[in-house]
Design a protein around this motif. Structure first.
Motif, PDB file in Angstrom:
ATOM      1  N   UNK A  93       0.835  -1.181   0.000  1.00  0.00           N
ATOM      2  CA  UNK A  93       0.000   0.000   0.000  1.00  0.00           C
ATOM      3  C   UNK A  93       0.876   1.239   0.000  1.00  0.00           C
ATOM      4  N   UNK A  94       0.426   2.255  -0.666  1.00  0.00           N
ATOM      5  CA  UNK A  94       1.146   3.524  -0.673  1.00  0.00           C
ATOM      6  C   UNK A  94       0.120   4.649  -0.664  1.00  0.00           C
ATOM      7  N   UNK A  95       0.453   5.748   0.016  1.00  0.00           N
ATOM      8  CA  UNK A  95      -0.499   6.854   0.094  1.00  0.00           C
ATOM      9  C   UNK A  95      -0.555   7.640  -1.208  1.00  0.00           C
ATOM     10  N   UNK A  96       0.513   7.624  -2.022  1.00  0.00           N
ATOM     11  CA  UNK A  96       0.540   8.256  -3.344  1.00  0.00           C
ATOM     12  C   UNK A  96       1.666   7.629  -4.147  1.00  0.00           C
ATOM     13  N   UNK A  97       1.636   7.791  -5.468  1.00  0.00           N
ATOM     14  CA  UNK A  97       2.708   7.185  -6.273  1.00  0.00           C
ATOM     15  C   UNK A  97       4.087   7.610  -5.766  1.00  0.00           C
ATOM     16  N   UNK A  98       4.964   6.648  -5.626  1.00  0.00           N
ATOM     17  CA  UNK A  98       6.308   6.922  -5.143  1.00  0.00           C
ATOM     18  C   UNK A  98       6.414   6.975  -3.635  1.00  0.00           C
ATOM     19  N   UNK A  99       5.319   6.839  -2.929  1.00  0.00           N
ATOM     20  CA  UNK A  99       5.337   6.910  -1.470  1.00  0.00           C
ATOM     21  C   UNK A  99       5.842   5.591  -0.876  1.00  0.00           C
ATOM     22  N   UNK A 100       6.117   5.620   0.400  1.00  0.00           N
ATOM     23  CA  UNK A 100       6.653   4.439   1.090  1.00  0.00           C
ATOM     24  C   UNK A 100       5.579   3.371   1.275  1.00  0.00           C
ATOM     25  N   UNK A 101       6.033   2.164   1.348  1.00  0.00           N
ATOM     26  CA  UNK A 101       5.168   1.026   1.607  1.00  0.00           C
ATOM     27  C   UNK A 101       4.710   1.080   3.064  1.00  0.00           C
ATOM     28  N   UNK A 102       3.407   0.997   3.293  1.00  0.00           N
ATOM     29  CA  UNK A 102       2.874   1.063   4.657  1.00  0.00           C
ATOM     30  C   UNK A 102       2.742  -0.315   5.293  1.00  0.00           C
ATOM     31  N   UNK A 103       2.559  -1.323   4.495  1.00  0.00           N
ATOM     32  CA  UNK A 103       2.396  -2.666   5.030  1.00  0.00           C
ATOM     33  C   UNK A 103       2.362  -3.668   3.898  1.00  0.00           C
ATOM     34  N   UNK A 147      -6.002  -0.946   7.303  1.00  0.00           N
ATOM     35  CA  UNK A 147      -4.833  -0.065   7.278  1.00  0.00           C
ATOM     36  C   UNK A 147      -4.962   0.980   6.176  1.00  0.00           C
ATOM     37  N   UNK A 148      -5.406   0.557   5.008  1.00  0.00           N
ATOM     38  CA  UNK A 148      -5.560   1.494   3.892  1.00  0.00           C
ATOM     39  C   UNK A 148      -6.587   2.580   4.227  1.00  0.00           C
ATOM     40  N   UNK A 149      -7.699   2.185   4.843  1.00  0.00           N
ATOM     41  CA  UNK A 149      -8.719   3.187   5.222  1.00  0.00           C
ATOM     42  C   UNK A 149      -8.169   4.141   6.280  1.00  0.00           C
ATOM     43  N   UNK A 150      -7.510   3.564   7.288  1.00  0.00           N
ATOM     44  CA  UNK A 150      -6.986   4.374   8.390  1.00  0.00           C
ATOM     45  C   UNK A 150      -5.963   5.391   7.896  1.00  0.00           C
ATOM     46  N   UNK A 151      -5.109   4.984   6.989  1.00  0.00           N
ATOM     47  CA  UNK A 151      -4.034   5.851   6.511  1.00  0.00           C
ATOM     48  C   UNK A 151      -4.387   6.573   5.209  1.00  0.00           C
ATOM     49  N   UNK A 152      -5.625   6.392   4.749  1.00  0.00           N
ATOM     50  CA  UNK A 152      -6.072   6.995   3.483  1.00  0.00           C
ATOM     51  C   UNK A 152      -5.114   6.632   2.351  1.00  0.00           C
ATOM     52  N   UNK A 153      -4.816   5.344   2.282  1.00  0.00           N
ATOM     53  CA  UNK A 153      -3.855   4.835   1.308  1.00  0.00           C
ATOM     54  C   UNK A 153      -4.576   4.029   0.228  1.00  0.00           C
ATOM     55  N   UNK A 202     -17.270   0.949  -3.768  1.00  0.00           N
ATOM     56  CA  UNK A 202     -18.185   1.919  -3.158  1.00  0.00           C
ATOM     57  C   UNK A 202     -17.732   2.383  -1.785  1.00  0.00           C
ATOM     58  N   UNK A 203     -17.364   1.443  -0.920  1.00  0.00           N
ATOM     59  CA  UNK A 203     -17.120   1.819   0.459  1.00  0.00           C
ATOM     60  C   UNK A 203     -15.760   1.473   1.019  1.00  0.00           C
ATOM     61  N   UNK A 204     -14.961   0.762   0.266  1.00  0.00           N
ATOM     62  CA  UNK A 204     -13.655   0.365   0.772  1.00  0.00           C
ATOM     63  C   UNK A 204     -12.608   1.403   0.430  1.00  0.00           C
ATOM     64  N   UNK A 205     -11.387   1.018   0.635  1.00  0.00           N
ATOM     65  CA  UNK A 205     -10.263   1.881   0.276  1.00  0.00           C
ATOM     66  C   UNK A 205     -10.052   1.791  -1.229  1.00  0.00           C
ATOM     67  N   UNK A 206      -9.501   2.832  -1.836  1.00  0.00           N
ATOM     68  CA  UNK A 206      -9.183   2.714  -3.263  1.00  0.00           C
ATOM     69  C   UNK A 206      -8.136   1.621  -3.456  1.00  0.00           C
TER      70      UNK A 206
END
Length: 184
Positions: free
Chosen positions: A1-11, A33-39, A61-65
């Motif tokens: 998971x990443x918050x934006x292109x080129x961002x660090x791996x969160x998990x 984790x993706x929802x919590x961190x908006x990733x 519809x309701x999950x993380x992108x």
């Protein structure tokens, strides 16, 4: 998971469950984790995420992108179409497997594990070991309650009121408290 292109791996999460199943702990943890961190959840292949149009639509519809590496530029329409194809393939695989098993059975092939004895022995040993671990976790509390002068029946009642599970998942009785306290 990443918050934006080129961002660090969160998990990093490895799922071993079938894409057909909706109750998948690793996927649930990744989505949380993706929802919590908006990733954005990055997955290898869309058909490994799910083989259900409804599940994919719910995520959209309701999950993380999410982003599927096998089709990183997919639009929502493309994702729906690919999910429908994956669902169709899941149903076709199931039908082919059932037909092949029926043919094998008609030929007289014995299906399933021909000797489940060793598996049963291992399962029983694992169940006993798990019960022993749970008993050891509860024993100090039961000993403390008994040392306060409570009868076996009163200790059982107290454990029930505190919603402490028995080692095998049943209800507490005086006899089960006695057996617990007698463990060496």
């Amino acid at each position: 998971m990443a918050t934006r292109p080129g961002a660090a791996l969160l998990g990093e999460f490895t799922e071993v469950e079938s894409g057909q199943r909706a109750d998948r702990p690793q996927l649930a943890a990744a989505l949380a984790l993706a929802r919590r961190r908006r990733a954005t959840l990055v997955i290898a292949k869309l058909d490994r995420l799910a083989r259900s149009v409804a599940f994919i639509a719910g995520l959209m519809e309701g999950g993380a992108p999410f982003l599927a590496c096998d089709n990183p530029h997919a639009t929502p329409l493309t994702i729906h179409i690919l999910a429908a194809v994956a669902q169709h393939e899941r149903e076709a695989i199931s039908a082919r497997t059932k037909a092949a098993l029926a043919v094998a059975k008609a030929r007289g092939t014995r299906l399933g594990n021909p000797d489940g004895g060793p598996a049963r022995v291992l399962a029983a040993a694992a169940n006993r070991a798990g019960a022993a671990r749970r008993a050891e976790a509860v024993r100090p509390l039961a000993e403390r309650l008994a040392s306060e002068g409570l009868s076996l029946r009163a200790v059982a009642r107290e454990l029930e009121e505190r919603r402490v599970p028995t080692p095998r998942g049943g209800r507490w009785h005086a006899a089960s408290v006695r057996a617990l306290l007698a463990r060496a």
